[in-house]
Design a protein around this motif. Sequence first.
Motif: not given
Length: 211
Positions: A149-150, A165-173
Amino acid sequence: MSGATSDQITTAIVIPSENPSKSKVNQMSDDNFLSNNSTDRIDTKRVRYPHCIVWTPIPVLTWLFPFIGHMGIARTDGVIRDFAGPYYVSEDNMAFGLPTRYLQLDLNRVSSLGSSNNLRNVWDKAVEQASDEYKKRMHNLCCDNCHSHVAMALNTMGYDRKYSYNMVSLAFWMFFCGKYVNFGGLLRTWIPFLILASIVIVVTVVVKLQT
């Protein structure tokens, strides 16, 4: 009478008067400066995180994997929107509790075809468009979740001229760059994991000593 009148006139001439229009302009300028600053100010007591990505632990899951948690994105007024469950995007009531970490993003990196003065509207519109879309979606923990969603909101606004942007890149960011809202946020994030890790280490050592 004429003497008194003369003194009054002399006094009025000698004492310089402040330019009221200039004073008013300066006051308005100061007020605007303070207002602009307060607009982007994070207020943890009121749970306001203007143009931020926010994160909070998920019980059990975050205890085992500290880089996994629940994510939301806030409008420029600081109100958080988060994909909290199937066909439901929460507003100002983040699932799993108050944020413990955040990333405040730079509005100047928002892509806009119009004037730079419209960047707040571009951000807010992207957040609401993503929220409206995710109200139509089933929540999937592994494939289509709060991080997705983000990511859609950031891709819609073309943040930093990126659209991947995707769930993996945002999680690590968030894991490597996110700031803690306070010391309590740090404890909420790490204490359960450290307790479980300590138990595992102690049990492992005891078992090895007995063999």
